[in-house]
Design an enzyme around this catalytic site. Structure first.
Site, PDB file in Angstrom:
ATOM      1  CB  SER A 128      -0.924  -0.134   1.193  1.00 16.48           C
ATOM      2  OG  SER A 128      -1.983   1.071   1.160  1.00 16.48           O
ATOM      3  CG  ASP A 180      -5.940  -2.679  -4.109  1.00 14.12           C
ATOM      4  OD1 ASP A 180      -6.802  -1.811  -3.555  1.00 14.12           O
ATOM      5  OD2 ASP A 180      -5.029  -3.171  -3.846  1.00 14.12           O
ATOM      6  CG  HIS A 183      -5.197  -2.789   0.080  1.00 14.68           C
ATOM      7  ND1 HIS A 183      -4.596  -1.978  -1.071  1.00 14.68           N
ATOM      8  CD2 HIS A 183      -4.522  -2.182   1.122  1.00 14.68           C
ATOM      9  CE1 HIS A 183      -3.872  -0.981  -0.540  1.00 14.68           C
ATOM     10  NE2 HIS A 183      -3.798  -1.218   0.652  1.00 14.68           N
TER      11      HIS A 183
END
Length: 533
Positions: free
Chosen positions: A241, A466, A495
């Site tokens: 991320s 995502d 994710h």
């Protein structure tokens, strides 16, 4: 939006009446250029020299590894220590801050050992200190990599144990119910704007000395100092991320210092995206993944009894939302708290069953299960402090990293337009980020992410659907990093892909980390197994 997995307590909201989303997008910043030594623009050469000085000191000092403090909840054989870094790399002899680090030794033979693997879970604002527990907990996905690497976690600057920052009183921060993020009138918008401005002011009042230095480039510089303190000539790094953006900025500033780098669920590194546009793109992707979850709930109507079509499940959601808006459930769970809980489903497949189960219980008459899941726990003072700190770091990094629109008309126009077709997250995300419109310290220019001399192939892993970091971000980073390889998990949307069980992905990540080899071309993998109710 913010990124670490939401815990029950973290379905809190920012003081802007916004949900502290479990999302986190990422951070940008003060532009150094392609190498730490070649950067001469706007005095950044001073920062390049500063990081070289700090890294040399760290290499000489090393890390005094000890058993971890009891209240860190990191049991032996995990060890903990500290690395000192300059608050301001332009002033390497000025104020220093201490970064908390931890490690667990590689499990293989001395011949198998390849060094340390550093990890960042995202955010900005996520703590990496749980990373060594993947080894001590015998996580099978990481068993092969653990033979070769010490697993090293750390709290980035401002996070957790590392000179933590704050923008609000934690107990006030988590109090519920917050305002409904979806405004019903101009008066609602005025209240939210005031809350956002007050939150920005609170950041400055409580953490003003840190704010100008809470940037992604500074966190990347910190990474290089930690690398040196570990005695590593080059960095092995896994970023998820926001951690992908941290990795991308590191690769740009220190291309010759990278040995292996895996980035998973990628923040779009384009300067035009960091950070305002990135959050708008997120709203669109969240709506798509929300519908994917609703389709799955409908397909399992025999279990959940929430409706046999997506429209039927959506109708149940809107009915629940309207009920909570009229009168918060249990006096504490309104629409904002509901989004804080339900957003974990479009975030992570692992939340599909738990969220649908609680929703199903509510529709069947059990309101308490939903209140327990979505309401803050005011008795969890440590958890609430962590939630507030995570949101503070998220805000500080994103707001300081890049220039944000200051015109409320632009925010209003963009979010009103997006909300029409993407109502699930748009306004909640807008209020969470609005403190950046009145940010009290100078906003930087993001790094121009690109390849530099000596950068090895970077492995990029991304799910096609995502929500938190839309797929286009992986494509953009792949384009910018010469020799990189992109692994796409087709039709999937959870994710954070590298931690899931999917041999097509897992085997390639292992091969890369163990040998440095990548496929001759990009790879498309079938999705991991769909959750079963």
């Amino acid at each position: 939006m913010r990124d670490s997995r939401p815990k029950k307590r973290a379905a809190a909201l920012g003081s802007a009446g916004v949900l502290v989303t479990a999302t986190l997008i990422a951070g940008a910043v003060a532009a150094p250029v392609a190498s730490a030594t070649a950067d001469t623009h706007h005095g950044k050469d001073r920062e390049a020299r500063g990081v070289a000085i700090a890294a040399a000191r760290a290499a000489k000092t090393g890390i005094d590894w000890q058993d971890c403090p009891a209240d860190w909840n990191l049991a032996k054989p995990i060890q903990c220590g500290w690395v000192s870094v300059p608050l301001d790399y332009a002033k390497p002899d000025g104020k220093q801050i201490k970064l908390a680090v931890d490690r667990v030794a590689s499990t293989g033979t001395q011949d198998e050992r390849q060094g340390a693997l550093l990890y960042n879970p995202g955010g900005p604002g996520g703590s990496g200190l749980r990373f060594p527990a993947r080894v001590t907990g015998k996580n099978p996905v990481w068993a092969n990599t653990a033979k070769a690497y010490d697993f090293v976690g750390f709290d980035p600057r401002g996070v957790g144990k590392s000179a933590p920052i704050s923008c609000a009183d934690p107990q006030e921060f988590v109090k519920a119910p917050k305002m409904d993020p979806v405004p019903r009138s101009e008066a609602d918008k005025l209240v939210q704007r005031k809350l956002a401005r007050e939150y920005a002011e609170g950041c400055y009042e409580r953490s003003g000395a840190m704010l100008p230095h809470m940037t992604t480039p500074n966190s990347a510089r910190n990474l290089d100092v930690i690398r040196a303190a570990l005695g590593e000539k080059k960095l092995n790094f896994l970023g998820v991320s926001y951690g992908t953006y941290l990795g991308a900025v590191y690769a740009t500033l220190f291309p010759g210092h990278v040995r292996r780098m895996v980035v998973d669920s990628v923040v779009n590194p384009s300067r035009e995206k960091i950070w305002y546009q990135a959050n708008l793109d997120q709203d669109v992707a969240f709506e798509g993944r929300w519908k994917d979850w609703q389709d799955w709930v409908a397909a399992n109507d025999a279990v959940f009894h929430l409706g046999a079509t997506r429209d039927a499940v959506q109708a149940q959601w809107l009915k629940l939302r309207a009920t909570a808006e009229k009168k918060p459930l249990g006096g504490v769970v309104g629409p904002a708290e509901l989004i804080g809980f339900f957003q974990s489903a479009p975030y992570y497949d692992s939340a599909w069953v738990p969220v649908a189960t609680v929703f199903s219980q509510y529709v069947a008459g059990d309101t308490q299960a939903l209140v327990d899941a979505a309401a803050p726990d005011l008795s969890d003072t440590a958890g609430n402090a962590a939630s507030e700190n995570g949101n503070a770091v998220y805000t500080a990094v994103e707001c300081t990293d890049a220039k944000w629109p200051t015109s409320w008309q632009k925010w209003d126009r963009d979010n009103t337009r997006l909300h029409a077709d993407h109502p699930f997250m748009t306004w909640a995300n807008a209020w969470m980020n609005l403190p950046c419109a009145t940010w009290p310290v100078k906003q930087q220019t993001p790094v121009n992410v690109k390849s530099g001399k000596g950068l090895p192939p970077v492995l990029i892993v991304q799910a096609e659907r995502d929500a938190a970091t839309p797929y286009a971000g992986a494509v953009e980073l792949h384009r910018r990093l010469e020799g990189s390889r992109l692994i796409t998990e087709k039709g999937a949307g959870s994710h954070g892909v590298t931690g899931l069980v999917n041999s097509c992905v897992n085997d390639r990540v292992d091969t890369y980390l163990l040998t440095g080899r990548v496929d001759r071309s990009d790879v498309t993998c079938a999705p991991h197994a769909t959750p079963k109710p």
